[in-house]
Design a protein around this motif. Sequence first.
Motif, mmCIF file in Angstrom:
data_model
loop_
_atom_site.group_PDB
_atom_site.id
_atom_site.type_symbol
_atom_site.label_atom_id
_atom_site.label_comp_id
_atom_site.label_asym_id
_atom_site.label_seq_id
_atom_site.Cartn_x
_atom_site.Cartn_y
_atom_site.Cartn_z
ATOM 1 N N LEU A 18 0.826 -1.213 0.000
ATOM 2 C CA LEU A 18 0.000 0.000 0.000
ATOM 3 C C LEU A 18 0.858 1.260 0.000
ATOM 4 O O LEU A 18 0.541 2.246 -0.677
ATOM 5 C CB LEU A 18 -0.928 -0.013 1.222
ATOM 6 N N ILE A 59 2.179 1.744 -3.396
ATOM 7 C CA ILE A 59 1.138 2.315 -4.259
ATOM 8 C C ILE A 59 1.006 3.814 -4.001
ATOM 9 O O ILE A 59 0.907 4.623 -4.925
ATOM 10 C CB ILE A 59 -0.201 1.587 -4.024
ATOM 11 N N PHE A 101 4.025 5.541 -5.400
ATOM 12 C CA PHE A 101 3.893 5.645 -6.853
ATOM 13 C C PHE A 101 2.942 6.780 -7.226
ATOM 14 O O PHE A 101 3.200 7.557 -8.149
ATOM 15 C CB PHE A 101 3.374 4.326 -7.430
ATOM 16 N N SER A 102 1.846 6.877 -6.483
ATOM 17 C CA SER A 102 0.882 7.939 -6.764
ATOM 18 C C SER A 102 1.504 9.309 -6.519
ATOM 19 O O SER A 102 1.352 10.230 -7.330
ATOM 20 C CB SER A 102 -0.358 7.757 -5.884
#
Length: 645
Positions: free
Chosen positions: A187, A190, A193-194
């Motif tokens: 998570l 993620i 990355f965002s």
Amino acid sequence: MSLRTLKVIFGAVTVCFLLASAYIAVLVTERQKVLGDITHYNPAWHASQAVSEFMRLERRLDAFNVQGRGVNKDEVELRFEILLSRAKLLIEGRFQSIIQDDVDQLATLRRLVDVLVLMQPLIAELEHPGSVQQALQLLEPLEPRLLQLASYAQIRGGERIAQDQQELNRLYWIFSGLSLGLILLGLILIGLFSRHNQLLERAHSDLHALTGHLAHAASHDALTGLANRALFHERLAAYLTRRQQKGIRFAALCLDLDRFKSVNDTLGHEIGDALLKVVANRLRNCLRDGDMVARLGGDEFGILQKVTGEREPCTILARRIVERLSAPYSVDGREIVIGASVGIAPVEPDIVSPDQMLKRADLALYEAKSQGRGMFCYFEPSMEARLDARRSLETDLRKALANDEFELFFQPQVDLRLYEINGFEALLRWRHPKWAKVSPAEYIPVAEDIGLISPLGEWVIRTACTEAVKWPRDIKVAVNLSPVQFRNGTLVQSVRHALESTGLAPRRLELEITETSLLDENEATMAALHELRRLGVQIAIDDFGTGYSSLSYLRSFPFDRIKVDRSFVRDLSSRRDAMTIVRSIASLGAGLGMSTVAEGIETKEQLTQVQTAGYTEAQGYYFGRPKPAHELVYSLDALLSAPSA
């Protein structure tokens, strides 16, 4: 959070993710091993199987002795082999790890193996009398001990199973925790990355904005926000291309500010920069839509104007610019008055490059400035010839001082009360190797423009003092000063050095300045004049009556002499108002305690008129033309009786 910090965090999380994944793989392998131990190996079961086989072998041996029981030798040998196999499993396998802490159980296991070894030949010869009894005797003591071994293995095996189950539970929770950690790391990855994508988008947006800003900065002036020379040149080239393709008409205007340098020198560059911003706004308001204004550098600006007619639109724009830029400015609580000169170059069929058109606009601007402040002028072909002549003059002028081509001539000044020579005015002459004599009116302005006037002025002062120290009766020498000489701040030092090096008394040196000098450099000039006065040098105001604020300057500084302009003397015989002005200046000088000098006396009548008007001194061709130092005479009688007089 910066993109670099985000990359570091992203790398650390990725490393943690890989390490956790590797450790989970190790845990899975260990868990499978434990499960294998529990599933494939049960020590209590192996021990009980060995006891069962032991007892089966005993029963087969007992039955073999009794005929009719149906047990043959092969069956006995089979049971023996099975027991032997079980014993080997116990002695060679993992069973010993269960009983290795108990000496008695180890001894029982070894005794079982030893007995089986002893029984092996007996089993092979069961038909011989006594073989069965011997075998049974060997087995009989082992039975209770084997039962105890089985019981012990049952207890220890249970403990081992409980330990393995605890280990499985531990591995389960570790595995579950790491799995949850991997989920959280996933998570986080993620999220990173965002965030990374957001920062990349922002960086892309900032880069795009920065690129636009740099592009704007590369083509615009940082101070005024106007287009710069590069953009002006680019737009001018585009206009020329469109003229060739579509036949559009336009004009290039070059302008610079009158008296702007004086603002910078006296009020400072901060005021000068603020003034340029106001000038830029006024220029914008002068233009129509589609026209372009640019700052070309310093106080020089360029304009591209689309036109439909001939000269009328350009004339209207030039007049508007001169008018609006000449209006007073209020900058930082100060009122400033400057002006503008404009050069205009309409596009012509023979113009093929932007530089060619800008050159023509510059030539027109130079012509406008030579005609006076607040003027505009159109380009004419004859200007290029004059420019070439000026450039040639500049080149020769730079060499002249080093080549000793300058010489001082001296014109007498006469005391009208004593009627004798009381001084000479030093006049600069240039013996040009090609053109012979060049008028000072031609080369002095050029020397001022190219920065040569200061070293040339120093040479004049030093040479004049060197000659004057040789003259009799303390005759003074007068030297003209250029307004430019007050700007570099070295005038006072040059005068002091000339007096000290030549030994000339300061009162014998008179420095003449024009009203233009006072108008251009008020504060700086006044400070220099007061320093010169403290040296003992005399100060005269030259060409009096032609300026704008003569009376105010006479109040602000106590000049020693007033030299009335020769134009008033020349008009004494033709204009009545000339005599009125001449008398007024003489009366003014007398009232202020200043000597008055009439220049341009060429006739006896003019001399009589200025004497009647009250002048104390006179100068002109009537008394003699300027001559080199070696031809001077110091007696007025000798001067007037000489043929040249």
